[in-house]
Design a protein around this motif. Sequence first.
Motif, PDB file in Angstrom:
ATOM      1  N   HIS A   1      20.892  35.681  13.538  1.00 25.51           N
ATOM      2  CA  HIS A   1      19.526  36.060  13.107  1.00 25.51           C
ATOM      3  C   HIS A   1      19.035  37.297  13.864  1.00 25.51           C
ATOM      4  CE1 HIS A   1      19.175  32.137  11.188  1.00 25.51           C
ATOM      5  NE2 HIS A   1      19.559  31.575  12.318  1.00 25.51           N
TER       6      HIS A   1
ATOM      7  N   LEU B   1      17.234  35.719   4.939  1.00 21.17           N
ATOM      8  CA  LEU B   1      15.769  35.756   5.020  1.00 21.17           C
ATOM      9  C   LEU B   1      15.224  35.832   6.437  1.00 21.17           C
ATOM     10  CD1 LEU B   1      15.275  33.080   2.271  1.00 21.17           C
ATOM     11  CD2 LEU B   1      14.536  35.452   2.113  1.00 21.17           C
ATOM     12  N   SER B   2      16.094  35.749   7.437  1.00 21.65           N
ATOM     13  CA  SER B   2      15.569  35.617   8.803  1.00 21.65           C
ATOM     14  C   SER B   2      15.437  36.936   9.555  1.00 21.65           C
ATOM     15  CB  SER B   2      16.450  34.653   9.608  1.00 21.65           C
ATOM     16  OG  SER B   2      17.741  35.189   9.775  1.00 21.65           O
TER      17      SER B   2
ATOM     18  N   MET C   1      15.257  30.201  23.676  1.00 25.34           N
ATOM     19  CA  MET C   1      16.401  30.980  23.173  1.00 25.34           C
ATOM     20  C   MET C   1      17.182  31.616  24.319  1.00 25.34           C
ATOM     21  SD  MET C   1      16.236  30.383  20.048  1.00 25.34           S
ATOM     22  CE  MET C   1      17.687  31.304  19.617  1.00 25.34           C
TER      23      MET C   1
ATOM     24  N   GLU D   1      14.710  37.938  20.089  1.00 26.01           N
ATOM     25  CA  GLU D   1      15.563  37.320  21.110  1.00 26.01           C
ATOM     26  C   GLU D   1      17.000  37.825  20.977  1.00 26.01           C
ATOM     27  OE1 GLU D   1      13.438  35.577  19.152  1.00 26.01           O
ATOM     28  OE2 GLU D   1      11.940  35.078  20.665  1.00 26.01           O
TER      29      GLU D   1
ATOM     30  N   PHE E   1      16.657  22.191   5.402  1.00 29.03           N
ATOM     31  CA  PHE E   1      15.808  22.900   4.431  1.00 29.03           C
ATOM     32  C   PHE E   1      15.345  22.042   3.263  1.00 29.03           C
ATOM     33  CE2 PHE E   1      17.530  26.749   6.396  1.00 29.03           C
ATOM     34  CZ  PHE E   1      16.358  27.444   6.546  1.00 29.03           C
TER      35      PHE E   1
ATOM     36  N   ARG F   1      15.411  42.049   5.758  1.00 28.48           N
ATOM     37  CA  ARG F   1      14.911  40.777   5.238  1.00 28.48           C
ATOM     38  C   ARG F   1      15.004  40.744   3.721  1.00 28.48           C
ATOM     39  NH1 ARG F   1      11.379  36.525   6.836  1.00 28.48           N
ATOM     40  NH2 ARG F   1      10.214  35.785   5.042  1.00 28.48           N
TER      41      ARG F   1
ATOM     42  N   GLY G   1       9.522  29.840  15.113  1.00 27.60           N
ATOM     43  CA  GLY G   1      10.783  29.287  15.603  1.00 27.60           C
ATOM     44  C   GLY G   1      10.686  28.973  17.080  1.00 27.60           C
ATOM     45  N   HIS G   2      11.828  28.905  17.719  1.00 22.67           N
ATOM     46  CA  HIS G   2      11.817  28.557  19.139  1.00 22.67           C
ATOM     47  C   HIS G   2      11.233  29.687  19.978  1.00 22.67           C
ATOM     48  CE1 HIS G   2      14.163  25.242  17.984  1.00 22.67           C
ATOM     49  NE2 HIS G   2      15.319  25.867  17.887  1.00 22.67           N
TER      50      HIS G   2
ATOM     51  N   THR H   1      16.482  38.856  15.375  1.00 26.06           N
ATOM     52  CA  THR H   1      15.139  38.547  15.891  1.00 26.06           C
ATOM     53  C   THR H   1      14.963  39.245  17.236  1.00 26.06           C
ATOM     54  OG1 THR H   1      15.975  36.646  17.132  1.00 26.06           O
ATOM     55  CG2 THR H   1      15.245  36.227  14.869  1.00 26.06           C
TER      56      THR H   1
ATOM     57  N   ARG I   1       9.765  23.475   3.593  1.00 23.80           N
ATOM     58  CA  ARG I   1      10.849  24.060   4.404  1.00 23.80           C
ATOM     59  C   ARG I   1      10.481  23.908   5.879  1.00 23.80           C
ATOM     60  NH1 ARG I   1      13.379  26.753   0.364  1.00 23.80           N
ATOM     61  NH2 ARG I   1      11.973  27.410  -1.280  1.00 23.80           N
TER      62      ARG I   1
ATOM     63  N   ASN J   1      21.394  34.964   8.102  1.00 19.29           N
ATOM     64  CA  ASN J   1      20.608  34.317   7.036  1.00 19.29           C
ATOM     65  C   ASN J   1      19.888  35.462   6.316  1.00 19.29           C
ATOM     66  OD1 ASN J   1      18.181  33.310   5.737  1.00 19.29           O
ATOM     67  ND2 ASN J   1      18.433  31.401   6.853  1.00 19.29           N
TER      68      ASN J   1
ATOM     69  N   LEU K   1       9.597  27.386  11.404  1.00 18.07           N
ATOM     70  CA  LEU K   1       9.980  28.759  11.068  1.00 18.07           C
ATOM     71  C   LEU K   1       9.052  29.337  10.004  1.00 18.07           C
ATOM     72  CD1 LEU K   1      13.825  28.263  11.024  1.00 18.07           C
ATOM     73  CD2 LEU K   1      12.615  29.848  12.516  1.00 18.07           C
TER      74      LEU K   1
HETATM   75  N1  9W4 Z   1      14.613  31.952   9.915  1.00 19.99           N
HETATM   76  C1  9W4 Z   1      14.098  31.992   8.631  1.00 19.99           C
HETATM   77  C2  9W4 Z   1      12.965  32.780   8.439  1.00 19.99           C
HETATM   78  C3  9W4 Z   1      12.337  32.857   7.206  1.00 19.99           C
HETATM   79  C4  9W4 Z   1      12.851  32.154   6.150  1.00 19.99           C
HETATM   80  C5  9W4 Z   1      13.325  30.503   0.544  1.00 19.99           C
HETATM   81  C6  9W4 Z   1      11.285  31.646   0.900  1.00 19.99           C
HETATM   82  C7  9W4 Z   1      16.666  30.253  12.464  1.00 19.99           C
HETATM   83  C8  9W4 Z   1      16.909  30.300  13.826  1.00 19.99           C
HETATM   84  C9  9W4 Z   1      16.490  31.331  14.581  1.00 19.99           C
HETATM   85  O1  9W4 Z   1      16.310  30.514   9.660  1.00 19.99           O
HETATM   86  C10 9W4 Z   1      15.660  31.223  10.383  1.00 19.99           C
HETATM   87  N2  9W4 Z   1      12.329  32.083   4.905  1.00 19.99           N
HETATM   88  C11 9W4 Z   1      12.991  31.291   4.119  1.00 19.99           C
HETATM   89  S1  9W4 Z   1      14.345  30.617   4.907  1.00 19.99           S
HETATM   90  C12 9W4 Z   1      13.958  31.399   6.348  1.00 19.99           C
HETATM   91  C13 9W4 Z   1      14.623  31.308   7.582  1.00 19.99           C
HETATM   92  N3  9W4 Z   1      12.654  31.017   2.833  1.00 19.99           N
HETATM   93  C14 9W4 Z   1      13.476  30.155   2.017  1.00 19.99           C
HETATM   94  O2  9W4 Z   1      11.974  30.641   0.181  1.00 19.99           O
HETATM   95  C15 9W4 Z   1      11.326  31.383   2.374  1.00 19.99           C
HETATM   96  C16 9W4 Z   1      15.958  31.279  11.853  1.00 19.99           C
HETATM   97  C17 9W4 Z   1      16.771  31.359  16.054  1.00 19.99           C
HETATM   98  N4  9W4 Z   1      15.632  31.940  16.765  1.00 19.99           N
HETATM   99  C18 9W4 Z   1      14.452  31.312  16.998  1.00 19.99           C
HETATM  100  O3  9W4 Z   1      14.171  30.173  16.658  1.00 19.99           O
HETATM  101  C19 9W4 Z   1      13.661  32.228  17.732  1.00 19.99           C
HETATM  102  N5  9W4 Z   1      14.395  33.340  17.878  1.00 19.99           N
HETATM  103  C20 9W4 Z   1      15.590  33.189  17.303  1.00 19.99           C
HETATM  104  O4  9W4 Z   1      16.499  33.994  17.258  1.00 19.99           O
HETATM  105  C21 9W4 Z   1      15.791  32.368  13.975  1.00 19.99           C
HETATM  106  C22 9W4 Z   1      15.512  32.339  12.591  1.00 19.99           C
END
Ligand code: 9W4
Length: 374
Positions: A8, A35-36, A308, A12, A252, A56, A302-303, A10, A293, A33, A297
């Motif tokens: 991801h 979207l992330s 992290m 971090e 999810f 994104r 997120g964390h 991000t 969802r 991912n 996040l």
């Molecule tokens: N992020 C994410 C963000 C937006 C998003 C379909 C629309 C996981 C771990 C870390 O998955 C992550 N929007 C989505 S899915 C999605 C996922 N959708 C789905 O409809 C919206 C994600 C690890 N991490 C932290 O937790 C903090 N810093 C990090 O690196 C990051 C992102």
Amino acid sequence: MRIAGCLHITTETAVLVRTLQAAGAQTAWSGCNPLSTQDDVAAALAQEEIDIFGWRGLSKDEYYWCIEKVIATKPNLTLDDGADLVFTLHEAHPGQAKEIVGGTEETTTGVHRLRALAEEGRLKYPIIGVNDAETKWDFDNVYGTGQSSIDGIIRATNVLIAGKNFVVCGYGHCGKGIAMRAKGLGANVIVTEVDPVNALKAAMEGYRVMPMINAAKIGNIFITATGCNDVITGKHMSLMKDGVILCNTGHFNVEVSVSELERLAKSKREIRPNNMEYTLADGRRLYLLAEGRLVNLGAAEGHPSEVMDMSFANQFLSLIYLAKEGKNLKAGVYDVPKELDREVAKIKLQTMGFEIDELTPEQVRYIRGYGAGT
Ligand code: 9W4
């Protein structure tokens, strides 16, 4: 070393990339991912002339195009989250694997995929499963998910937690963290479980334990953290009080049955960002956060970075270990060496300003000896 990363994009992760560069590595990075990716972070890294491929909302084809770009830099170490990089490399560029001394994997899912590949005898180099380090999973699940999930609920609702019946579905590590934080804010915590040991732990912690069908009637806030599907379904929703809040922090959008909520609802409207009010035929209103969802996040961030940092310190130390030792390891999935895990805990304590005691030589002898009986 030339490190290919798929993680991801991000803030971090950006710190991890900069750290690897400061240690002398060349890096090329893609997101794991579609979207992330935080576009501002990707742009900032690109401005520092760091090879970064991601934005994104990319399509599936664009997602794999980014991974291909990273593989094209001919890495000798890989860092993955979910194993898409390693699988693409094995499937589309098997010849390149011999140049690679080792890799790391961030998540449980990725470790499962890699173990399956190894069992078929197809994994071509050693990979360390960072997820299983104690300073990773025990902290991000309990404290990271615990805080960020509550944070998501508060941001999406601005509701007072004190005095609420707060139903936590699933008392694994994530559920434990959420329940602990909700209790701290004054909620009456109710736990639903299918596992008797987990349920017993929750009961001993002082939470009420009951089946979902009973919790449905009395809960004010519901959060699922099970990793399973159909935890809160139409039959529960039809028993719920007016004004309840529903959200998920597990897998999810399969834990809260959004399709059944849509079917039961007469109308819906977004009353705040990430907060959809569903009005049922009898006038009761249910509030679904972040479309079911992951609420931590979707409605929060997120964390926190202070969780992290431990995951990524394990990544960093594991990559250094592999740079030195990888060529002596057979292909397979390995744990983070225990000393590295302890090193992360030691440094984290230092950064938090805590000191601990050390065993005296006499104490070490006492513990190791078997002379002391009754
Ligand atoms: N992020 C994410 C963000 C937006 C998003 C379909 C629309 C996981 C771990 C870390 O998955 C992550 N929007 C989505 S899915 C999605 C996922 N959708 C789905 O409809 C919206 C994600 C690890 N991490 C932290 O937790 C903090 N810093 C990090 O690196 C990051 C992102």
